[in-house]
Design an enzyme around this catalytic site. Structure first.
Site, PDB file in Angstrom:
ATOM      1  N   GLY A  83     -25.816  -8.917 -30.243  1.00  0.00           N
ATOM      2  CA  GLY A  83     -25.403  -9.667 -29.070  1.00  0.00           C
ATOM      3  C   GLY A  83     -25.807  -8.921 -27.814  1.00  0.00           C
ATOM      4  CE  LYS A 128     -19.150  -2.574 -28.083  1.00  0.00           C
ATOM      5  NZ  LYS A 128     -20.190  -2.115 -29.046  1.00  0.00           N
ATOM      6  CB  CYS A 171     -26.164  -4.111 -26.871  1.00  0.00           C
ATOM      7  SG  CYS A 171     -27.481  -4.469 -25.711  1.00  0.00           S
ATOM      8  CG  ASP A 172     -21.029  -5.025 -31.210  1.00  0.00           C
ATOM      9  OD1 ASP A 172     -20.506  -3.892 -31.079  1.00  0.00           O
ATOM     10  OD2 ASP A 172     -20.917  -5.700 -32.247  1.00  0.00           O
ATOM     11  CB  SER A 173     -25.964  -4.247 -33.867  1.00  0.00           C
ATOM     12  OG  SER A 173     -26.899  -4.201 -32.826  1.00  0.00           O
TER      13      SER A 173
END
Length: 222
Positions: A125, A65, A88-90
Protein backbone atom coordinates in the site's frame (compact mmCIF):
# COMPACT_ATOMS: atom_id res chain seq x y z
CA UNK A 1 22.28 17.91 -15.72
CA UNK A 2 21.14 17.18 -12.19
CA UNK A 3 18.84 19.71 -10.55
CA UNK A 4 17.59 20.30 -7.04
CA UNK A 5 14.18 18.80 -6.24
CA UNK A 6 11.42 21.34 -5.53
CA UNK A 7 9.64 19.25 -2.88
CA UNK A 8 10.96 17.26 0.05
CA UNK A 9 9.74 13.70 0.50
CA UNK A 10 9.23 12.33 4.00
CA UNK A 11 9.21 8.53 4.14
CA UNK A 12 6.94 7.28 6.93
CA UNK A 13 8.71 3.92 7.17
CA UNK A 14 11.64 2.40 9.02
CA UNK A 15 12.41 0.01 6.14
CA UNK A 16 16.05 0.23 5.02
CA UNK A 17 15.08 -1.46 1.74
CA UNK A 18 12.50 1.22 0.91
CA UNK A 19 14.98 3.96 1.70
CA UNK A 20 17.70 2.32 -0.41
CA UNK A 21 15.31 1.86 -3.34
CA UNK A 22 14.31 5.52 -3.31
CA UNK A 23 17.91 6.69 -2.97
CA UNK A 24 18.98 4.50 -5.90
CA UNK A 25 16.32 6.29 -7.97
CA UNK A 26 17.65 9.72 -7.04
CA UNK A 27 15.26 10.48 -4.18
CA UNK A 28 16.78 11.24 -0.78
CA UNK A 29 13.85 11.33 1.64
CA UNK A 30 13.78 12.33 5.26
CA UNK A 31 12.77 9.30 7.34
CA UNK A 32 10.20 9.73 10.12
CA UNK A 33 8.88 6.50 11.62
CA UNK A 34 5.23 6.35 12.65
CA UNK A 35 3.94 5.15 16.00
CA UNK A 36 0.98 3.26 14.53
CA UNK A 37 -0.09 0.04 16.28
CA UNK A 38 -0.72 -2.05 13.16
CA UNK A 39 -2.75 -4.80 14.83
CA UNK A 40 -5.02 -2.31 16.57
CA UNK A 41 -5.42 -0.26 13.39
CA UNK A 42 -6.62 -3.31 11.45
CA UNK A 43 -8.83 -4.50 14.31
CA UNK A 44 -10.48 -1.08 14.60
CA UNK A 45 -11.19 -0.95 10.86
CA UNK A 46 -12.61 -4.46 10.83
CA UNK A 47 -14.93 -3.65 13.72
CA UNK A 48 -16.48 -1.01 11.48
CA UNK A 49 -16.17 -2.51 8.00
CA UNK A 50 -15.88 -6.26 8.58
CA UNK A 51 -12.99 -8.44 7.36
CA UNK A 52 -10.49 -6.69 5.09
CA UNK A 53 -8.76 -8.23 2.11
CA UNK A 54 -4.94 -8.34 2.00
CA UNK A 55 -4.64 -5.40 -0.43
CA UNK A 56 -7.00 -3.34 1.73
CA UNK A 57 -4.93 -4.09 4.85
CA UNK A 58 -1.78 -2.84 3.12
CA UNK A 59 -3.46 0.38 2.00
CA UNK A 60 -5.10 0.97 5.38
CA UNK A 61 -1.76 0.73 7.18
CA UNK A 62 0.05 2.86 4.61
CA UNK A 63 -2.54 5.60 5.12
CA UNK A 64 -2.41 5.30 8.91
CA UNK A 65 1.38 5.65 8.91
CA UNK A 66 1.35 8.65 6.57
CA UNK A 67 -1.36 10.44 8.56
CA UNK A 68 0.38 9.71 11.88
CA UNK A 69 3.65 11.19 10.63
CA UNK A 70 1.85 14.20 9.13
CA UNK A 71 0.21 14.96 12.46
CA UNK A 72 3.62 15.05 14.14
CA UNK A 73 5.27 17.13 11.42
CA UNK A 74 2.61 19.84 11.52
CA UNK A 75 3.78 20.90 14.97
CA UNK A 76 7.39 21.54 13.96
CA UNK A 77 7.33 21.87 10.17
CA UNK A 78 9.40 24.62 8.53
CA UNK A 79 6.83 26.58 6.50
CA UNK A 80 9.48 27.24 3.85
CA UNK A 81 9.90 23.53 3.19
CA UNK A 82 7.63 21.89 0.64
CA UNK A 83 6.81 18.50 2.12
CA UNK A 84 5.19 15.34 0.80
CA UNK A 85 4.66 12.40 3.14
CA UNK A 86 4.72 8.84 1.79
CA UNK A 87 3.45 5.93 3.89
CA UNK A 88 3.98 2.34 2.76
CA UNK A 89 3.07 -1.07 4.10
CA UNK A 90 3.54 -4.55 2.65
CA UNK A 91 1.76 -7.84 3.30
CA UNK A 92 1.96 -11.23 1.64
CA UNK A 93 -1.22 -12.94 0.50
CA UNK A 94 -1.12 -16.72 0.58
CA UNK A 95 -4.31 -18.79 0.28
CA UNK A 96 -6.30 -15.60 0.80
CA UNK A 97 -4.67 -14.95 4.17
CA UNK A 98 -2.71 -11.87 5.23
CA UNK A 99 0.90 -12.35 6.35
CA UNK A 100 3.09 -9.56 7.67
CA UNK A 101 6.31 -9.99 9.63
CA UNK A 102 6.52 -13.35 11.45
CA UNK A 103 6.21 -13.08 15.23
CA UNK A 104 9.08 -15.50 15.83
CA UNK A 105 11.31 -18.16 14.26
CA UNK A 106 8.65 -20.84 14.60
CA UNK A 107 6.16 -18.78 12.62
CA UNK A 108 8.77 -17.96 9.96
CA UNK A 109 9.58 -21.66 9.60
CA UNK A 110 5.93 -22.64 9.29
CA UNK A 111 5.39 -19.84 6.76
CA UNK A 112 8.21 -21.08 4.54
CA UNK A 113 6.98 -24.66 4.78
CA UNK A 114 3.71 -23.41 3.27
CA UNK A 115 5.29 -21.08 0.69
CA UNK A 116 7.97 -23.34 -0.77
CA UNK A 117 7.30 -24.41 -4.34
CA UNK A 118 4.30 -22.09 -4.55
CA UNK A 119 3.43 -18.50 -5.42
CA UNK A 120 2.08 -15.69 -3.27
CA UNK A 121 1.07 -12.10 -3.91
CA UNK A 122 2.98 -9.27 -2.29
CA UNK A 123 0.74 -6.22 -1.79
CA UNK A 124 2.29 -2.84 -0.97
CA UNK A 125 0.00 0.00 0.00
CA UNK A 126 1.16 3.53 -0.82
CA UNK A 127 -0.36 6.70 0.63
CA UNK A 128 0.92 10.14 -0.37
CA UNK A 129 -0.10 13.36 1.41
CA UNK A 130 0.65 16.83 0.04
CA UNK A 131 1.70 19.04 2.97
CA UNK A 132 3.18 21.81 0.82
CA UNK A 133 2.15 25.40 1.39
CA UNK A 134 -0.67 26.45 -1.01
CA UNK A 135 1.45 29.36 -2.26
CA UNK A 136 3.99 26.77 -3.43
CA UNK A 137 1.36 24.76 -5.27
CA UNK A 138 0.34 22.56 -2.37
CA UNK A 139 -3.15 21.12 -2.59
CA UNK A 140 -3.53 19.57 0.84
CA UNK A 141 -4.63 16.50 -1.08
CA UNK A 142 -3.94 12.85 -0.46
CA UNK A 143 -3.88 9.90 -2.84
CA UNK A 144 -3.26 6.22 -2.41
CA UNK A 145 -3.17 2.89 -4.19
CA UNK A 146 -1.88 -0.64 -3.76
CA UNK A 147 0.59 -2.36 -6.06
CA UNK A 148 0.47 -6.16 -6.23
CA UNK A 149 3.20 -8.48 -7.47
CA UNK A 150 3.13 -12.27 -7.80
CA UNK A 151 6.19 -13.97 -6.31
CA UNK A 152 7.21 -17.56 -7.08
CA UNK A 153 9.20 -19.39 -4.42
CA UNK A 154 11.73 -22.19 -4.80
CA UNK A 155 11.15 -25.60 -3.28
CA UNK A 156 13.35 -25.36 -0.21
CA UNK A 157 14.37 -28.32 1.92
CA UNK A 158 13.71 -28.27 5.65
CA UNK A 159 17.43 -27.71 6.21
CA UNK A 160 17.45 -24.70 3.89
CA UNK A 161 14.45 -23.21 5.67
CA UNK A 162 16.10 -23.74 9.05
CA UNK A 163 19.34 -22.14 7.85
CA UNK A 164 17.52 -19.15 6.36
CA UNK A 165 15.40 -18.58 9.45
CA UNK A 166 18.56 -18.80 11.58
CA UNK A 167 19.91 -15.70 9.78
CA UNK A 168 16.92 -13.84 11.33
CA UNK A 169 16.31 -11.95 8.08
CA UNK A 170 12.81 -13.46 7.64
CA UNK A 171 11.77 -12.12 11.05
CA UNK A 172 12.15 -8.50 9.99
CA UNK A 173 10.31 -8.40 6.66
CA UNK A 174 6.75 -8.77 5.44
CA UNK A 175 6.11 -12.24 4.09
CA UNK A 176 9.28 -13.61 5.75
CA UNK A 177 11.44 -13.15 2.65
CA UNK A 178 13.45 -10.61 0.71
CA UNK A 179 14.23 -10.43 -2.98
CA UNK A 180 17.14 -8.03 -2.54
CA UNK A 181 18.86 -9.82 0.35
CA UNK A 182 19.60 -13.34 1.56
CA UNK A 183 16.18 -14.52 0.43
CA UNK A 184 16.84 -13.62 -3.19
CA UNK A 185 18.16 -17.12 -3.88
CA UNK A 186 14.76 -18.54 -3.00
CA UNK A 187 12.66 -16.38 -5.34
CA UNK A 188 12.43 -18.06 -8.75
CA UNK A 189 10.24 -15.53 -10.53
CA UNK A 190 8.27 -12.31 -10.25
CA UNK A 191 5.21 -11.15 -12.18
CA UNK A 192 4.90 -7.40 -11.81
CA UNK A 193 7.03 -4.60 -10.40
CA UNK A 194 10.28 -5.81 -8.84
CA UNK A 195 10.57 -2.66 -6.69
CA UNK A 196 7.18 -3.37 -5.17
CA UNK A 197 8.53 -6.59 -3.65
CA UNK A 198 11.38 -4.61 -2.09
CA UNK A 199 8.75 -2.38 -0.51
CA UNK A 200 8.00 0.64 -2.68
CA UNK A 201 6.73 0.71 -6.27
CA UNK A 202 8.55 3.53 -8.03
CA UNK A 203 6.13 3.58 -11.02
CA UNK A 204 3.18 3.82 -8.64
CA UNK A 205 4.80 6.63 -6.63
CA UNK A 206 5.29 8.50 -9.93
CA UNK A 207 1.60 8.05 -10.76
CA UNK A 208 0.54 9.30 -7.32
CA UNK A 209 2.77 12.34 -7.70
CA UNK A 210 1.15 13.10 -11.04
CA UNK A 211 -2.29 12.98 -9.39
CA UNK A 212 -1.06 15.72 -7.05
CA UNK A 213 0.29 17.75 -9.96
CA UNK A 214 3.96 16.90 -9.48
CA UNK A 215 6.54 15.32 -11.76
CA UNK A 216 9.00 12.64 -10.71
CA UNK A 217 11.98 14.97 -10.99
CA UNK A 218 10.36 17.41 -8.58
CA UNK A 219 11.21 15.01 -5.72
CA UNK A 220 14.42 13.58 -7.21
CA UNK A 221 17.66 15.16 -8.29
CA UNK A 222 17.32 14.06 -11.88
Amino acid sequence: MSRMPSATLVLASASPARLATLRAAGVNPRVVVSSVDEDEEVAAAERVHGPLGPADVALLLARAKAEDVCAGLRDDADPSEGTLVLGCDSVLELDGEVHGKPADAAEATARWQRMRGRAGTLHTGHWLIDERDPKDGGSGGMVGATASTTVHFATLSDDEIAAYVATEEPLHVAGAFTVDGLGGAFVTGIEGDHHNVVGVSLPLVRELLMELGLGWFEISGG
